[in-house]
Enzyme design. Structure first.
Site, mmCIF file in Angstrom:
data_model
loop_
_atom_site.group_PDB
_atom_site.id
_atom_site.type_symbol
_atom_site.label_atom_id
_atom_site.label_comp_id
_atom_site.label_asym_id
_atom_site.label_seq_id
_atom_site.Cartn_x
_atom_site.Cartn_y
_atom_site.Cartn_z
ATOM 1 N N THR A 94 -34.720 -7.356 57.746
ATOM 2 C CA THR A 94 -33.908 -6.316 57.092
ATOM 3 C C THR A 94 -33.104 -5.556 58.143
ATOM 4 O OG1 THR A 94 -35.449 -6.092 55.266
ATOM 5 C CG2 THR A 94 -34.088 -4.167 55.738
ATOM 6 N N GLY A 95 -31.898 -5.130 57.749
ATOM 7 C CA GLY A 95 -31.057 -4.347 58.665
ATOM 8 C C GLY A 95 -29.755 -5.082 58.939
ATOM 9 N N THR A 155 -28.522 -6.373 61.755
ATOM 10 C CA THR A 155 -28.623 -7.584 62.586
ATOM 11 C C THR A 155 -29.196 -8.733 61.762
ATOM 12 O OG1 THR A 155 -29.229 -6.024 64.341
ATOM 13 C CG2 THR A 155 -29.261 -8.353 64.903
ATOM 14 N N ASP A 198 -35.896 -11.224 62.503
ATOM 15 C CA ASP A 198 -35.729 -9.839 62.064
ATOM 16 C C ASP A 198 -35.196 -8.998 63.231
ATOM 17 O OD1 ASP A 198 -35.899 -7.517 60.551
ATOM 18 O OD2 ASP A 198 -38.071 -7.633 60.240
ATOM 19 N N ALA A 222 -34.789 -5.074 65.279
ATOM 20 C CA ALA A 222 -35.727 -4.065 65.776
ATOM 21 C C ALA A 222 -34.934 -2.826 66.188
ATOM 22 C CB ALA A 222 -36.511 -4.598 66.966
ATOM 23 N N ASP A 223 -35.632 -1.712 66.225
ATOM 24 C CA ASP A 223 -35.004 -0.463 66.684
ATOM 25 C C ASP A 223 -35.181 -0.289 68.184
ATOM 26 O OD1 ASP A 223 -34.162 0.536 64.048
ATOM 27 O OD2 ASP A 223 -36.304 0.398 63.657
ATOM 28 N N LYS A 248 -40.038 -0.769 64.812
ATOM 29 C CA LYS A 248 -39.243 -1.182 63.665
ATOM 30 C C LYS A 248 -39.404 -0.153 62.549
ATOM 31 C CE LYS A 248 -39.189 -5.302 62.107
ATOM 32 N NZ LYS A 248 -37.767 -5.099 61.812
ATOM 33 N N GLY A 307 -36.538 1.429 61.083
ATOM 34 C CA GLY A 307 -35.376 2.305 60.927
ATOM 35 C C GLY A 307 -34.717 2.129 59.572
ATOM 36 N N GLU A 311 -41.906 -5.910 56.162
ATOM 37 C CA GLU A 311 -41.609 -6.677 57.378
ATOM 38 C C GLU A 311 -42.904 -7.088 58.077
ATOM 39 O OE1 GLU A 311 -37.262 -4.771 58.507
ATOM 40 O OE2 GLU A 311 -39.057 -3.809 59.277
HETATM 41 C C1 5RP Z 1 -35.631 -2.234 59.138
HETATM 42 C C2 5RP Z 1 -35.741 -2.566 60.578
HETATM 43 C C3 5RP Z 1 -34.510 -3.056 61.255
HETATM 44 O O1 5RP Z 1 -34.755 -4.346 61.719
HETATM 45 C C4 5RP Z 1 -34.152 -2.134 62.365
HETATM 46 O O2 5RP Z 1 -33.978 -0.830 61.842
HETATM 47 C C5 5RP Z 1 -32.886 -2.567 63.101
HETATM 48 O O3 5RP Z 1 -31.777 -2.396 62.272
HETATM 49 P P1 5RP Z 1 -30.328 -2.837 62.709
HETATM 50 O O4 5RP Z 1 -30.352 -4.330 62.870
HETATM 51 O O5 5RP Z 1 -29.451 -2.405 61.562
HETATM 52 O O6 5RP Z 1 -29.973 -2.135 63.993
HETATM 53 O O7 5RP Z 1 -36.776 -2.473 61.191
HETATM 54 O O8 5RP Z 1 -36.811 -1.651 58.655
#
Ligand code: 5RP
Length: 227
Positions: free
Chosen positions: A28-29, A31, A80, A82-83, A93, A95, A102
């Site tokens: 999710t997110g 990326t 997936d 990550a933050d 993770k 965010g 996840e």
């Molecule tokens: C969602 C997450 C995301 O993978 C994380 O927030 C990174 O997001 P982005 O790819 O938009 O920077 O953990 O719960």
């Protein structure tokens, strides 16, 4: 290359790891969304297991066949975002608020690949506020107990209830999220265990010993890391 181009490059690199016949965990997110788009474009015969309703909507709209966690015994590969990506591929993770689903999907996977832009790599976890998912019932009491745990680790911050448009954010599972601006998490494994022991904490965003590989988009191309 800006951050979004780095995210896209890492998502596309991860999509090239997928083979027909695989069951694939879909993160999710923003990326992970690049990964899902690149995966859909390959038109492979795969089943995707989404980690959020948003990813399910994106993937099914692009023609990816979806399954549910538990439909198959294992997931072959999960990709997936990550933050934060710290030493040994320890991660923060959540965010995007999908941390529980996840983590369930990651833990059911034979292999997990984290994808990110270069800014996500850090020397120590904690600058990004740690998401902690809690039950809505009694959440203020749970918050107080989380504060006690953070105090024990000298992380004297009050976690704040995540809000959007003034209202508490609900996860796909109907729970709430507190974000703890820890600053520096020197003992992630001990903190993870202590948070998990609080009744009412559903899960937290520390993903430790779960990522097998990172594909990080940088100005000089993809950098690959292992724990
Ligand atoms: C969602 C997450 C995301 O993978 C994380 O927030 C990174 O997001 P982005 O790819 O938009 O920077 O953990 O719960």
């Amino acid at each position: 290359m800006d951050a979004d181009a780095q995210k896209r490059a890492s998502g596309e690199a991860a999509a090239s790891l997928v083979k027909s016949g695989m069951v694939v965990g879909l993160g999710t997110g923003s990326t992970a969304a690049w990964f899902v788009r690149a995966l859909a474009a390959r038109k492979l015969d795969i089943v995707g297991v989404p980690t959020s309703q948003a990813t399910a909507d994106l993937a099914s709209g692009l023609g990816i066949r979806l399954g549910e966690l538990g439909d198959t015994r294992t997931i072959d590969l999960t990709v997936d975002g990550a933050d934060e990506i710290g030493p040994g591929l320890s991660l923060i993770k959540g965010g995007g608020g999908a941390l529980l689903r996840e983590k369930l999907v990651w833990e059911a996977s034979k292999a997990c690949v984290v994808i990110a832009d270069a800014a996500k790599q850090v020397e120590m976890l904690g600058k990004f506020a740690l998401p902690i998912e809690v039950t809505a019932f009694g959440h203020k009491t749970v918050q107080a107990r989380i504060c006690d745990v953070l105090d024990e680790f000298d992380l004297g911050v009050a976690p704040s209830l995540r809000r959007r448009d003034g209202l508490p954010v609900r996860t796909d599972g109907g729970n709430l999220i507190y974000d703890a601006a820890c600053g520096r998490i020197e003992e992630p494994a001990a903190l993870a265990a202590a948070l998990k022991s609080v009744t009412g904490v559903v899960d937290h965003g520390l993903f430790l010993d779960l990522a097998d590989r990172a594909l990080i988009g940088t100005a000089n191309g993809i950098v690959e890391l292992e724990p």
